[in-house]
Every structure is written in structure tokens, then in C-alpha cells.
Design a protein around this motif. Structure first.
Motif, PDB file in Angstrom:
ATOM      1  N   PHE A 329       0.801  -1.214   0.000  1.00 27.22           N
ATOM      2  CA  PHE A 329       0.000   0.000   0.000  1.00 27.22           C
ATOM      3  C   PHE A 329       0.845   1.280   0.000  1.00 27.22           C
ATOM      4  O   PHE A 329       0.737   2.119   0.896  1.00 27.22           O
ATOM      5  CB  PHE A 329      -0.970   0.004   1.194  1.00 27.22           C
ATOM      6  N   PRO A 330       1.685   1.466  -1.038  1.00 31.81           N
ATOM      7  CA  PRO A 330       2.476   2.700  -1.128  1.00 31.81           C
ATOM      8  C   PRO A 330       1.773   3.814  -1.880  1.00 31.81           C
ATOM      9  O   PRO A 330       2.357   4.853  -2.132  1.00 31.81           O
ATOM     10  CB  PRO A 330       3.715   2.242  -1.906  1.00 31.81           C
ATOM     11  N   ALA A 331       0.497   3.583  -2.265  1.00 35.06           N
ATOM     12  CA  ALA A 331      -0.325   4.585  -2.946  1.00 35.06           C
ATOM     13  C   ALA A 331       0.154   4.891  -4.358  1.00 35.06           C
ATOM     14  O   ALA A 331      -0.033   6.007  -4.847  1.00 35.06           O
ATOM     15  CB  ALA A 331      -0.434   5.864  -2.115  1.00 35.06           C
ATOM     16  N   THR A 332       0.767   3.933  -5.036  1.00 39.29           N
ATOM     17  CA  THR A 332       0.921   4.060  -6.475  1.00 39.29           C
ATOM     18  C   THR A 332      -0.443   3.814  -7.109  1.00 39.29           C
ATOM     19  O   THR A 332      -1.340   3.261  -6.479  1.00 39.29           O
ATOM     20  CB  THR A 332       1.941   3.039  -7.013  1.00 39.29           C
ATOM     21  N   ARG A 333      -0.602   4.241  -8.379  1.00 41.49           N
ATOM     22  CA  ARG A 333      -1.913   4.078  -9.008  1.00 41.49           C
ATOM     23  C   ARG A 333      -2.021   2.666  -9.589  1.00 41.49           C
ATOM     24  O   ARG A 333      -1.690   2.408 -10.748  1.00 41.49           O
ATOM     25  CB  ARG A 333      -2.167   5.134 -10.084  1.00 41.49           C
ATOM     26  N   THR A 334      -2.497   1.761  -8.741  1.00 40.26           N
ATOM     27  CA  THR A 334      -2.599   0.350  -9.086  1.00 40.26           C
ATOM     28  C   THR A 334      -3.955  -0.187  -8.649  1.00 40.26           C
ATOM     29  O   THR A 334      -4.643   0.402  -7.816  1.00 40.26           O
ATOM     30  CB  THR A 334      -1.504  -0.471  -8.392  1.00 40.26           C
ATOM     31  N   PHE A 335      -4.315  -1.352  -9.193  1.00 37.28           N
ATOM     32  CA  PHE A 335      -5.529  -2.047  -8.772  1.00 37.28           C
ATOM     33  C   PHE A 335      -5.251  -3.036  -7.644  1.00 37.28           C
ATOM     34  O   PHE A 335      -6.179  -3.534  -7.012  1.00 37.28           O
ATOM     35  CB  PHE A 335      -6.141  -2.803  -9.943  1.00 37.28           C
ATOM     36  N   ALA A 336      -3.980  -3.328  -7.425  1.00 33.71           N
ATOM     37  CA  ALA A 336      -3.615  -4.263  -6.365  1.00 33.71           C
ATOM     38  C   ALA A 336      -2.212  -3.929  -5.894  1.00 33.71           C
ATOM     39  O   ALA A 336      -1.425  -3.305  -6.610  1.00 33.71           O
ATOM     40  CB  ALA A 336      -3.675  -5.713  -6.856  1.00 33.71           C
ATOM     41  N   THR A 337      -1.893  -4.349  -4.689  1.00 33.19           N
ATOM     42  CA  THR A 337      -0.546  -4.171  -4.144  1.00 33.19           C
ATOM     43  C   THR A 337      -0.123  -5.481  -3.503  1.00 33.19           C
ATOM     44  O   THR A 337      -0.859  -6.055  -2.687  1.00 33.19           O
ATOM     45  CB  THR A 337      -0.519  -3.015  -3.115  1.00 33.19           C
ATOM     46  N   LYS A 342      -7.239  -3.806  -4.260  1.00 37.06           N
ATOM     47  CA  LYS A 342      -7.665  -2.560  -3.633  1.00 37.06           C
ATOM     48  C   LYS A 342      -9.163  -2.337  -3.835  1.00 37.06           C
ATOM     49  O   LYS A 342      -9.783  -2.922  -4.730  1.00 37.06           O
ATOM     50  CB  LYS A 342      -6.890  -1.385  -4.242  1.00 37.06           C
ATOM     51  N   PRO A 343      -9.752  -1.442  -3.040  1.00 36.12           N
ATOM     52  CA  PRO A 343     -11.183  -1.166  -3.211  1.00 36.12           C
ATOM     53  C   PRO A 343     -11.560  -0.733  -4.629  1.00 36.12           C
ATOM     54  O   PRO A 343     -12.656  -1.044  -5.097  1.00 36.12           O
ATOM     55  CB  PRO A 343     -11.447  -0.052  -2.198  1.00 36.12           C
ATOM     56  N   VAL A 344     -10.656  -0.034  -5.343  1.00 36.17           N
ATOM     57  CA  VAL A 344     -11.012   0.439  -6.681  1.00 36.17           C
ATOM     58  C   VAL A 344     -11.295  -0.727  -7.631  1.00 36.17           C
ATOM     59  O   VAL A 344     -12.168  -0.623  -8.504  1.00 36.17           O
ATOM     60  CB  VAL A 344      -9.913   1.362  -7.251  1.00 36.17           C
ATOM     61  N   PHE A 345     -10.596  -1.852  -7.464  1.00 40.00           N
ATOM     62  CA  PHE A 345     -10.908  -2.997  -8.323  1.00 40.00           C
ATOM     63  C   PHE A 345     -12.312  -3.507  -8.037  1.00 40.00           C
ATOM     64  O   PHE A 345     -13.040  -3.931  -8.948  1.00 40.00           O
ATOM     65  CB  PHE A 345      -9.892  -4.125  -8.143  1.00 40.00           C
ATOM     66  N   ARG A 346     -12.715  -3.509  -6.778  1.00 37.46           N
ATOM     67  CA  ARG A 346     -14.061  -3.956  -6.439  1.00 37.46           C
ATOM     68  C   ARG A 346     -15.125  -3.046  -7.067  1.00 37.46           C
ATOM     69  O   ARG A 346     -16.242  -3.486  -7.338  1.00 37.46           O
ATOM     70  CB  ARG A 346     -14.231  -4.017  -4.925  1.00 37.46           C
ATOM     71  N   ALA A 347     -14.771  -1.785  -7.314  1.00 43.14           N
ATOM     72  CA  ALA A 347     -15.706  -0.899  -8.017  1.00 43.14           C
ATOM     73  C   ALA A 347     -15.946  -1.406  -9.437  1.00 43.14           C
ATOM     74  O   ALA A 347     -17.080  -1.423  -9.925  1.00 43.14           O
ATOM     75  CB  ALA A 347     -15.162   0.528  -8.038  1.00 43.14           C
TER      76      ALA A 347
END
Length: 517
Positions: A329-337, A342-347
Motif C-alpha cells: 500500500f504505497p499509494a501508487t496508481r494500481t488495482f492491487a498491491t 484494492k477497493p477500486v478494483f471492487r468498483a
């Protein structure tokens, strides 16, 4: 990650990659990649090697997705050597630093190269398959990705279009893939020049008037977060991103291309710097959280509304990556770490479950554009980097749909640009048009701070950069799409209506499904 998308109900997804034509050691880094597809022998004869291109395309196809082929950048032996003068580079590789951005030394050789690529694709994958792909020329040629002029870029497009369509006449080719269409700036200037050239200009390859254009593409972003360890609070702006979409659509229509497909906002994202993370700018913290999910759903829903008004498809593409070996979780713009979703993939998971038959949904919780313009001082001028979102409205809206077997779905989001706004409101959802007196099985999935959120569990584990085995298992278990409450039965009234009430945090996404019992 490609397989995760390929398994979603609305797959295939289109996958876009930079540096497909570059030379190097054929390993990828955050800002450079290579395939060695082209070089010239000692006598200047072209030599082609499709091994790595095929590996990339095969991987995309085998995952259940489709390629979105970016025809760039310039192979080293095709790049104009007269431009390779950068004294400040010192001992650095001039090609890797900027040579790949150059126009070709010979447009006819570049034409032959593209024709050879098209012949290879047609022979390996078949024209019928390749016609389902998208092709675009270059990436953001209005900034440092292109060292030529706007006129040079139009010439490159002319030769590319002729070469590609000579082999694949039904292939879809678009451009100019520029950065945001603001009220002024390089992106607007290139878009104007390019569209005029394609409509009424002299084609440099054919010497005739005009150049075929199958779709238009440009990029939209909601913020710019530069490298700044001491950055003050800033957030992305949905309003600014949407303003860019509208401005681009208006320009395209004014140029005589109204109704032409806009694919892809081929980068449609909350911010600009994918490889940067929280250690570069603390404002990138939102990317690991439910905020990223609610921002994307909000922006995409409003883009869909614009598409209806525009009268043609407008397809957003999320320009996100996977960075191997990064900390958790380094806050790069990814769908997973570290393979934790990440929650955005669940969107996207939720979006994929919407049926293909649209139903009407209206909301009294939509935004006030005038208020957004007042809040964001940079509105329409540039991608904002100091917009705080303070006072921004909370938008509540979504989609409704039905699938072929009769299930009804309602996807709702709540989003506020202010990442520190943490309130909760009661949502009243009124359903009409149901079967009178019929009972329905309702399921309610949720993304928020406490549902479908591995990041929240990571915080509970003490923010480990490299979780232990037990920590990792607990964090990964929290990535699953959660139900807000157990499934329940609801009954429609005698006139086919039902009313539901539930609470929704400021940053949240809900998916409700209704099945006849």
C-alpha cells in the motif's frame, strides 16, 4: 491482474501499453520498456523481431481481454539522428532518455515498418480478431513524449493510417492521444490542428485531401500531484475532469466529427502521476482507499451522461498498473498491491455485474456544476494541484439496469472531493415498475471504509511494508466483495413499488440486486 479483469462478467477489457516499439534490454521499468521489434543491419536493411510483442499480446488475449495497441514509440534505428543532441545528458543513454520521442529519419521507412507489423498481426492472429482491437498513434504528443512539431505528428499519422489500413482495412485507428483539453494549452492546440488536418488538410502520404480517422482519443485527469514531500492538502476534482470531457467533445463536434466514437479517454484518472506514491506526495494517499473507488464511479457515471448528450460512445480507460516488488500500500496508481486487491478494483467488479438493459435512475443528490467551478480556482485552466475540496458537495447517484434473466441491479455511489469529509446520510431508494405484490430476494454489496477494503485491515495490522504470512492472510481476506447485510426478502406493493432505506458514508459504493422469488 489481467486474469481478474478477464473473469469479470463484462469482459473483455481493453489493455493499453507504452513502449511497444522501443529498443533496450527487453525488461520493463516504471518509465521505460522495450521489445527490440526493429533494428537495421550493417547495410541499413530492416530486421524485425516479434518475440516480445507476441508475448505481450498473447498474455492480454489469454487472460480473456483485448489489446489496445499503442503504435509507439520510435525504434532507435528509425529515429531521426539529427535530433539526438542533448549535451546535458552526459553519460546517459540518449536514446533511452529521449531518442524514442523523435520523428522518423524517413517516413517511408516508418510506413514500411507499420505495414510489416500489420502483416504480422494479420498473419498471427487473423484479421477478424485484430479488427476487434483498437489502435492509437503515440501517447501525449503535445508534451515531452514527442520531440517533433504538431505538423510532424500529423505527417506521422498520415503514413501510419495508410500503412495499417493497406493491410487491415477494417482496423480501428484513432488519435491524437493528447493531454487534457483545457480552455487553452498544448492539448487543445494539437487537437485543433490534428482534426483540421484529418478533415481538410493535405495527406502527406497520399497527397489527397483528408485522412481517415476512426475514433478520437485524449486524456482527462482530476489533479496533478508533483513530487513534494511537504505538500499541503490537495485532492482530485471530478468537476475539472468532467469539464475536460465536455471541452473535448465540443471541439470534436465543432470540427465536423460529431457522433464519432471517443475512445477512450485513453487515460481517465483522478490524477496524473501513476508511478508516484505517498512518499513522493502525501496527497496520493487516496489511491489505496475507498475514495479512489467512489471517485472513479462518480466520474465514469457522469461521463456516461455526457455520452448520451453527445450521441456517441465515450469510453474511459483507467491508466493503472502493477509495480512488482513494491512495499505494501504505497499509494501508487494500481488495482492491487502485493497481489492484494484494492477497493477500486471492487468498483469495477460491481460495474461488471450491471445488466445490459439500462433502466432510468434519477437522484436529488447530484452535484451543482456552478458550485464546483466556484470551489476549484483552476477549473478549466489546467489540471489542478492545489484544490483542497473544502466545501465540496457530496454527490449521490448511480445506474440501474436489468439483465437477460430478469434480475434488476442498482449501483449507487456517494462521493465528495474532500477526502476528509466523513459523514453518513440516510439514503431512500424508491423502486417502481416491479411486479405487483411480488416478492424479491435482495442482496446489498458495499465498498466503504469497513467493507471490501483490504487497506483498512492493513492499517489495523500496523501498516507493515512487507506483511508476515499471518498478517498477509488477514489483509488479503479483507479484499473480498462484502455484503452490507445478509440477503433479505422484500415485497412489492400492489402498484409495483418498494422503498428501501439504508445509511451510506460520504465515500462509498453500493450494488443492490433484486431477483424474483
Amino acid at each position: 491482474m489481467l486474469e481478474r479483469f478477464g473473469k469479470l462478467a463484462d469482459a473483455p477489457y481493453y489493455v493499453r501499453t507504452h513502449f511497444m516499439f522501443c529498443n533496450g534490454n527487453c525488461t520493463g521499468t516504471q518509465k521505460f520498456g522495450s521489445t527490440n521489434i526493429y533494428h537495421e543491419d550493417a547495410h541499413g536493411n530492416p530486421v524485425h523481431d516479434f518475440a516480445y510483442i507476441d508475448l505481450i499480446l498473447n498474455t492480454i488475449l489469454e487472460s480473456g481481454n483485448k489489446p489496445y495497441v499503442e503504435l509507439g514509440f520510435m525504434p532507435e534505428d528509425l529515429a531521426d539522428p539529427s535530433l539526438r543532441r542533448n549535451p546535458w545528458l552526459g553519460g546517459l543513454d540518449p536514446y533511452r532518455e529521449s531518442g524514442w520521442t523523435y520523428p522518423p529519419k524517413d517516413y517511408h521507412r516508418r510506413h514500411d515498418f507499420i505495414r510489416t507489423v500489420a502483416q504480422h498481426l494479420a498473419g498471427r492472429y487473423g484479421s477478424e480478431e485484430v479488427n476487434n482491437w483498437y489502435f492509437e498513434l503515440w501517447n501525449e504528443p503535445d508534451i515531452f513524449y514527442w520531440s517533433g512539431s504538431n505538423k510532424d505528428y500529423c505527417t506521422l499519422f498520415d503514413y501510419t493510417e495508410q500503412a495499417l489500413h493497406a493491410v487491415l482495412p477494417n482496423a480501428r485507428l484513432g488519435s491524437p492521444t493528447c493531454t487534457g483539453i483545457f480552455d487553452q494549452g498544448g492539448g487543445r492546440e494539437l487537437m485543433q490542428t490534428f482534426l483540421e488536418h484529418c478533415k481538410t488538410g493535405i495527406n502527406d502520404a497520399t497527397k489527397e485531401t483528408g485522412t481517415r480517422l476512426d475514433f478520437v482519443t485524449f486524456h482527462v485527469k482530476g489533479a496533478e500531484f508533483p513530487r513534494d514531500a511537504n505538500a499541503t492538502k490537495a485532492v482530485p476534482s471530478v468537476g475539472n475532469l468532467i469539464h475536460q470531457v465536455v471541452s473535448g467533445a465540443e471541439m470534436i463536434k465543432a470540427a465536423g466529427y460529431g457522433g464519432l466514437e471517443i475512445v477512450l479517454l485513453s487515460e481517465a484518472d483522478p490524477d496524473t502521476w501513476a508511478a508516484g506514491g505517498i512518499n513522493d506526495n502525501a496527497n496520493m494517499r487516496f489511491r489505496d482507499t475507498e475514495y479512489y473507488a467512489s471517485f472513479v464511479i462518480c466520474a465514469y457515471q457522469r461521463i456516461a451522461e455526457i455520452a448520451l448528450n453527445y450521441g456517441a460512445p465515450i469510453h474511459p480507460l483507467a491508466w493503472a498498473f502493477i509495480f512488482p516488488q513494491e512495499e505494501c500500500f504505497p499509494a501508487t496508481r494500481t488495482f492491487a498491491t502485493q497481489d492484494i486487491v484494492k477497493p477500486v478494483f471492487r468498483a469495477f467488479d460491481m460495474l461488471s455485474r450491471l445488466g445490459s438493459h439500462a433502466l432510468k435512475l434519477s437522484s436529488d443528490g447530484t452535484a451543482n456544476p456552478a458550485l464546483e467551478r466556484k470551489l476549484d480556482a483552476d477549473y478549466g485552466k489546467a489540471t489542478p494541484h492545489h484544490y483542497s475540496g473544502l466545501g465540496a458537495p457530496t454527490i449521490v447517484s448511480g445506474w440501474a439496469a436489468r439483465n437477460d434473466i430478469g434480475q434488476v441491479q442498482v449501483l449507487l455511489y456517494s462521493h465528495c472531493d474532500d477526502i476528509d469529509a466523513h459523514s453518513e446520510r440516510t439514503i431512500e431508494l424508491q423502486l417502481t415498475g416491479l411486479n405487483p405484490n411480488q416478492r424479491y430476494r435482495m442482496r446489498h454489496w458495499r465498498i466503504d471504509a469497513t467493507h471490501s477494503n483490504a487497506h483498512t485491515q492493513w492499517l489495523k495490522e500496523g501498516r507493515p511494508k512487507y506483511p508476515t504470512s499471518e498478517q498477509y492472510d488477514r489483509i488479503k481476506a479483507a479484499e473480498a466483495l462484502d455484503m452490507l447485510s445478509p440477503a433479505e426478502t422484500i415485497a412489492a406493493t400492489s402498484v409495483g413499488t418498494a422503498t428501501l432505506r439504508f445509511n451510506m458514508p460520504t465515500h462509498a459504493v453500493s450494488l443492490l440486486t433484486f431477483d424474483l422469488q
